[in-house]
Design an enzyme around this catalytic site. Structure first.
Site: not given
Length: 663
Positions: A170, A203, A382
């Site tokens: 990620d 994220h 996600s």
């Protein structure tokens, strides 16, 4: 633009077919309400705000006028005052203005300077603050989502993912976050080459905490699915949340090469392309090979829904667990990408919570909607994906000998039925994951039926059941070119569930609190022949009847019949933009489908399906593949297919195959 165009098309079609378009109800005239004199022309909120400001401070406002003419007259005065006009609107008679407080009070009629007197700008209705608007969302904390997927039940049994490491491929991980301190045991940065874990986007940290955060900053409230698991950060995405395929493949490769060093058993990829994929691209092959190397690979389906054929790479990879997103009520989110893959395989496998999930916020980032310094809420597949990655860690702790294939099978066959009709679905997959039931997969009663079904043929199998809270049957077959369907009948011969997705992968049927007796499953070939396997799973007792037994034998429905029509035509994105075709549906129909074929290398055509009342019930607007629409249990009457030329290179020839299923 395509969605807007589709709405216009729908209205246009109704007008053509019905012969008229209803006029919109007349709106009441807007009444000019005078402001309370102590506020002048200011709204109460703006009046209250400026009371706390000095005269020379600037405030952002929206000034609403009676008409455009009054607005234009005011521009000159505002310029003279030194006000900054941010926007001069055309859609409404208003100006967005940044102005000093003392000048605002003058034009609002609250201050007599002797220069302007007590005169106001003419035609002003009101002046309001240019306030900040936030997204109105219903968030879901990890305490709620953990209960939704039954991870809390696993914790109560003593399983927390200890001994398992999850690789997070990620934007990085903020290892200093209280929820993640001491958990990041490995790190590599393929973007900036830094040797210390960090996250310049937020994220990856959010994802990591959903999978394995401790919830320390919230006294355990926002704890991840496997709070005892360790993490490895594999940074392949930059601060903007994007990255190259080459870096992502290298991240997957690194995870495989270092799996034994760090004890990596699961890797999470909450990333992917938005274009439909057939799963043969380089990244899809890389994650498939990681699966073969012994890693459970969990991939986000994507956020390009609600249209079909929106599962990209690496979500389209055949072996991985692809995850869609539902909200806290188990309703599929609008954004969650839908299958099938570009080569017509069923995806996703399962769904998990992914709508505005509250999880860890990386230091110095503002991704999503921040809750406080330590947590932020964000939506997406996600967020759904690390729920499943964390559950996989729980399963591997409970069952160290389980292979990736066994983990996938357990998740699919025990997923909760959350869709009211067919379970195997291009949005929901096999259903919403249930960690507790998946962990007990080996303890549940199971029967396996195998066989061969010829083209247009069928095979039936019976089983007895008692004392059950649920039963599911999942069908797999070996010929990707065939289309098999699955039906479930109760002891009285009533069809209680069915699954016919029209895509290769699996079909699944199920029933809660099944009546004790002899049940029947029926495998039907819509097209093609195949060897198949049906796995029946239940928390009750399962058996096979001997000599027919004393229970009444089910009387399965007759073979489905299909009314088929093929239409051909030519459209152009300028001259002849659309064609309409009709299909008659009689009583007893179970499904209507339409498949549009054309040269996708040159043209982009769309397909729309309308019911007898000319309501749009399904649409297919893929940008790089064939189009498919369908509707279950269609009402009798005339149904309409609209073929629309969104973008063509000259004239586009097409073929539309329309089918109505009965029985």
């Amino acid at each position: 633009m395509k969605k807007f165009g589709a709405v216009v098309l729908a209205l246009f079609l109704v007008g053509l077919m019905a012969g008229s378009v209803l006029a919109a109800p007349q709106k009441p005239a807007v009444r000019n309400v005078s402001q309370q004199k102590n506020y002048g022309l200011l709204t109460p909120g703006l009046f209250k705000k400026v009371q706390r400001m000095s005269w020379d401070q600037e405030v952002s406002t929206i000034i609403m006028f009676d008409n455009q003419a009054d607005k234009e007259k005011a521009v000159e005065i505002l310029d003279f005052l030194g006000a900054k006009i941010k926007y001069n609107y055309h859609i409404i008679p208003a100006l967005a203005v940044k102005i000093k407080v003392k000048d605002l009070l003058i034009i609002a009629g609250l201050m007599d300077t002797g220069y302007f007197g007590n005169a106001q700008l003419s035609g002003v209705q009101f002046i309001q603050e240019d306030y900040v608007v936030k997204v109105a969302v219903e968030t879901e904390g990890l305490d709620e989502s953990a209960a939704q997927v039954m991870a809390t039940n696993m914790w109560n049994l003593g399983y927390d993912g200890s001994g398992i490491t999850i690789g997070i491929i990620d934007t990085g991980i903020d290892a200093s976050h209280p929820d993640l301190q001491g958990k990041v045991i490995g790190w590599v940065d393929f973007v900036n080459g830094k040797t210390t874990p960090y996250d310049d986007n937020g994220h990856g940290t959010h994802v990591a905490s959903i999978a394995a955060g401790t919830g320390a900053a919230s006294n355990g409230k926002y704890k991840g699915m496997a709070p005892g698991a360790k993490l490895v950060g594999i940074k392949v995405l930059n601060g903007q949340g994007s990255g190259s395929i080459s870096d992502i493949i290298n991240g997957v490769d690194w995870a495989v090469q270092n799996k034994d060093k760090y004890g990596i058993k699961v890797i999470n990829l909450s990333l992917g392309s938005s274009q439909s994929s057939d799963g043969t691209d380089s990244l899809s092959q890389a994650v498939n090979n990681a699966w073969d190397a012994g890693l459970v690979v969990v991939v986000a389906a994507g956020n390009s829904g609600p249209n079909k054929y929106t599962v990209g790479s690496p979500a389209a990879a055949s072996k991985v667990i692809t995850v869609g997103a539902v909200d806290k009520y188990d309703v599929i989110t609008d954004f969650s990408s839908r299958g099938p893959t570009a080569d017509n395989r069923l995806k996703p496998e399962v769904v998990a919570p992914g709508n505005w999930i509250i999880a860890a916020r990386a230091s110095g980032t503002s991704m999503g909607q921040p809750i406080n310094d330590y947590y932020t809420a964000a939506p997406g597949t996600s967020m759904a994906t690390p729920h499943v990655a964390g559950i996989a860690a729980l399963l591997l702790q409970a069952h160290p000998s389980w292979t990736p294939d066994k983990v996938k099978t357990a998740l699919i066959e025990t997923a909760d039925i959350v869709k009211p009709d067919e379970i195997a679905d291009i949005a929901y997959g096999a259903g919403r994951v249930n960690a507790y039931k998946a962990a007990y997969y080996d303890n549940y009663a199971k029967l396996t039926f195998t066989g061969y079904v010829s083209n247009k043929g069928s095979q039936s199998h019976q089983f007895t059941i008692s004392g059950a809270g649920f039963v599911t049957a999942t069908l797999y077959w070996d010929n990707s070119g065939s289309d098999l369907d699955l039906y479930l009948y109760d002891p009285n011969g009533n069809q209680v569930d069915y699954s016919y997705t029209a895509y290769y992968g699996f079909e699944k049927v199920g029933y809660y609190n099944p009546t004790a007796g002899t049940w029947t499953i029926k495998v039907v070939s819509y097209s093609g022949s195949a060897n198949y396997q049906v796995d029946v799973v239940s928390d009750g007792s399962l058996g096979q009847p001997s000599g027919g037994g004393s229970e009444p034998s089910p009387s399965p429905s007759p073979e489905p019949t299909v009314d088929e029509k093929t239409f051909t035509g030519t459209v152009h994105d300028y001259y002849d933009k659309s064609d309409t075709f009709t299909m008659t549906v009689n009583s007893g129909a179970t499904k209507i489908t339409g498949d549009l074929y054309f040269d996708t290398s040159y043209h982009d055509l769309d397909l729309y399906l309308y019911d007898p009342n000319q309501n749009l019930v399904d649409r297919s607007e893929s940008s790089n593949s064939y189009e498919h629409v369908e509707y279950n249990n269609p009402a009798p009457g005339t149904w309409y297919f609209l073929v629309y030329a969104y973008d063509t290179y000259g004239y586009a020839d097409y073929q539309l195959d329309a089918k109505v299923y009965y029985g």
